[in-house]
Motif scaffolding. Structure first.
Motif, PDB file in Angstrom:
ATOM      1  N   LYS A 168       0.850  -1.185   0.000  1.00 20.19           N
ATOM      2  CA  LYS A 168       0.000   0.000   0.000  1.00 20.19           C
ATOM      3  C   LYS A 168       0.888   1.238   0.000  1.00 20.19           C
ATOM      4  N   GLU A 226      -5.143  -3.465  -7.205  1.00 20.95           N
ATOM      5  CA  GLU A 226      -6.571  -3.571  -6.952  1.00 20.95           C
ATOM      6  C   GLU A 226      -7.232  -2.254  -7.331  1.00 20.95           C
ATOM      7  N   TYR A 284     -11.282   3.280  -4.955  1.00 24.01           N
ATOM      8  CA  TYR A 284     -12.607   3.878  -4.885  1.00 24.01           C
ATOM      9  C   TYR A 284     -12.561   5.162  -4.064  1.00 24.01           C
ATOM     10  N   TYR A 334     -14.338   7.727  -1.190  1.00 22.06           N
ATOM     11  CA  TYR A 334     -14.939   7.370   0.102  1.00 22.06           C
ATOM     12  C   TYR A 334     -16.427   7.090  -0.027  1.00 22.06           C
ATOM     13  N   ASN A 381     -17.431   5.223  -2.449  1.00 15.84           N
ATOM     14  CA  ASN A 381     -17.380   3.967  -3.194  1.00 15.84           C
ATOM     15  C   ASN A 381     -17.688   4.111  -4.684  1.00 15.84           C
ATOM     16  N   ARG A 427      -2.967   0.283  -3.431  1.00 11.93           N
ATOM     17  CA  ARG A 427      -2.102  -0.896  -3.371  1.00 11.93           C
ATOM     18  C   ARG A 427      -1.533  -1.149  -4.772  1.00 11.93           C
ATOM     19  N   LYS A 430     -19.888   2.563   5.760  1.00  8.78           N
ATOM     20  CA  LYS A 430     -18.972   1.434   5.629  1.00  8.78           C
ATOM     21  C   LYS A 430     -17.607   1.897   5.112  1.00  8.78           C
ATOM     22  N   PRO A 431     -16.521   1.611   5.841  1.00 10.56           N
ATOM     23  CA  PRO A 431     -15.208   2.113   5.422  1.00 10.56           C
ATOM     24  C   PRO A 431     -14.602   1.352   4.249  1.00 10.56           C
ATOM     25  N   GLY A 432     -14.974   0.083   4.101  1.00  9.40           N
ATOM     26  CA  GLY A 432     -14.390  -0.718   3.033  1.00  9.40           C
ATOM     27  C   GLY A 432     -15.230  -0.699   1.772  1.00  9.40           C
ATOM     28  N   LYS A 433     -14.836  -1.531   0.829  1.00 10.81           N
ATOM     29  CA  LYS A 433     -15.530  -1.624  -0.451  1.00 10.81           C
ATOM     30  C   LYS A 433     -16.924  -2.213  -0.256  1.00 10.81           C
TER      31      LYS A 433
END
Length: 378
Positions: A5, A19, A22, A24, A26, A53, A214-217
């Protein structure tokens, strides 16, 4: 091949993403296996993508580990928007130190608390008599500023606010006020436009908070649910005693002038005029929010990104917004990417993000010399 990263501020042309990246909210910025160019890196910064990453060649991996590079330790890296080093407070740091900013921040915090209750009342209690109170909250914030540029500067300096529906909607309403004022809207039309901004994301209140935050994808199903918020918002407002332009702004603020928006893929004049203004304000706030780690984006970086994606927005209001914004910074001192300090002396009407800058060494016409950029106002 191994990956690591890397902070967006440390990305180099030629690196390859391992990868997708996105925003924030998404929205996809780049696909996986994208070879990074200076333009793509600028776009990642523009959309406040904090890190990416990337692949690293196997033979380089041990060397990278031995170096113990600080790519994953943002506290050791200067904020991305500041570029070259500069001894002394920047333009926006000086704004933060003023008594007016302290008053503005306190008033903004209080107004958001009241606005949150009023927005929830529309959804939960089917209330329609709170819009005057909402406008009062906006007017209270506006009363703490001298003019439109001062308002944008104050907003640029706010830190520590989670970009939830309430704060974002208030920001969009304030930016709509700026655009509408510059466009010469009447007081009544300006109030309608600000209500468009205040209510444009009301549909998100129908979506579970854990998905919004949601912080992730997001999964495909979660992403589809997020994209349903314009229709959900329109459904909330449709039967209420409100101006139709407010309802259409909720429905159409993600439509794009090239016809590639959603939910109905409208194009050009098919999009309501007020919704097209909200779209610009919505994106501008997205670009200048999430400021905790980067101390604000230089306005000329923002304008540059709008220029690159100009086909997505109402050309009349987009150009007006960009032009009036950069006009306010004529005679402002700046730092260039080559570490020279200069002053903006002339705008290029066909490329507003790249004015003429005079330094002690030479005059730079940035519309012709793309080897140098403005990195900060000072």
């Amino acid at each position: 091949m191994k990956t690591k990263k890397v902070l967006t501020s440390n990305l180099k042309p030629g690196m390859v993403s391992s990868e997708a990246a996105y925003t924030y909210t998404n929205h996809l910025v780049i696909q996986s296996n994208t070879t990074l160019t200076p333009e793509i890196i600028d776009k990642l910064k523009y959309y406040a993508v904090k890190s990416v990453r990337v692949y690293i060649p196997d033979e380089d991996a041990p060397k990278e580990k031995e170096k113990n590079t600080p790519t994953d330790t943002p506290q050791e890296k200067a904020p991305v928007s500041h570029g070259p080093s500069f001894d002394g407070p920047t333009y926006f740091e000086r704004v933060q130190q003023t008594e007016q900013f302290v008053e503005f921040k306190d008033n903004f915090t209080s107004s958001i608390s009241s606005f949150k209750d009023e927005l929830n009342d529309i959804v939960a209690k089917n209330a329609t008599d709170v819009t005057d109170n909402m406008l009062h909250e906006v007017d209270s914030i506006l009363g703490r500023t001298r003019n439109s540029l001062h308002l944008l500067d104050m907003m640029q300096c706010l830190r520590g606010f989670d970009d939830l529906t309430y704060t974002h909607s208030m920001n969009v309403a304030l930016i709509c006020n700026v655009i509408g004022s510059w466009a010469g809207f009447s007081k009544d039309d300006l109030n309608t436009l600000m209500l468009c901004g205040l209510l444009h994301d009301i549909g998100k209140l129908k979506i579970p908070a854990e998905i919004i935050q949601k912080p992730g994808k997001l999964t495909d199903e979660e992403f589809d649910l997020i994209r349903s918020h314009p229709k959900l918002g329109y459904d909330i407002l449709r039967s209420k005693n409100l101006d139709d332009r407010i309802k259409l702004a909720a429905l159409q603020h993600h439509e794009r002038y090239d016809g590639k928006g959603y939910p109905r893929q409208l194009a050009g004049i098919e999009i309501n005029e007020y919704a097209s203004i909200v779209a610009i304000a919505d994106v501008y706030d997205a670009m200048t929010s999430n400021r905790i780690y980067r101390k604000g984006i230089c306005p000329f970086t923002v304008i540059s990104m709008f220029e690159k994606e100009k086909d997505l927005y109402n050309p009349h209001y987009l150009y007006l917004f960009m032009k009036r914004l950069v006009e306010a910074y004529v005679n402002t001192e700046v730092i260039l990417s080559n570490n020279e300090r200069g002053k903006i002396v002339l705008l290029n009407q066909n490329l507003l993000s790249r004015p003429v800058v005079i330094t002690d060494k030479k005059t730079y016409d940035l519309s012709r010399d793309f080897s140098v950029d403005i990195t900060a106002l000072i």
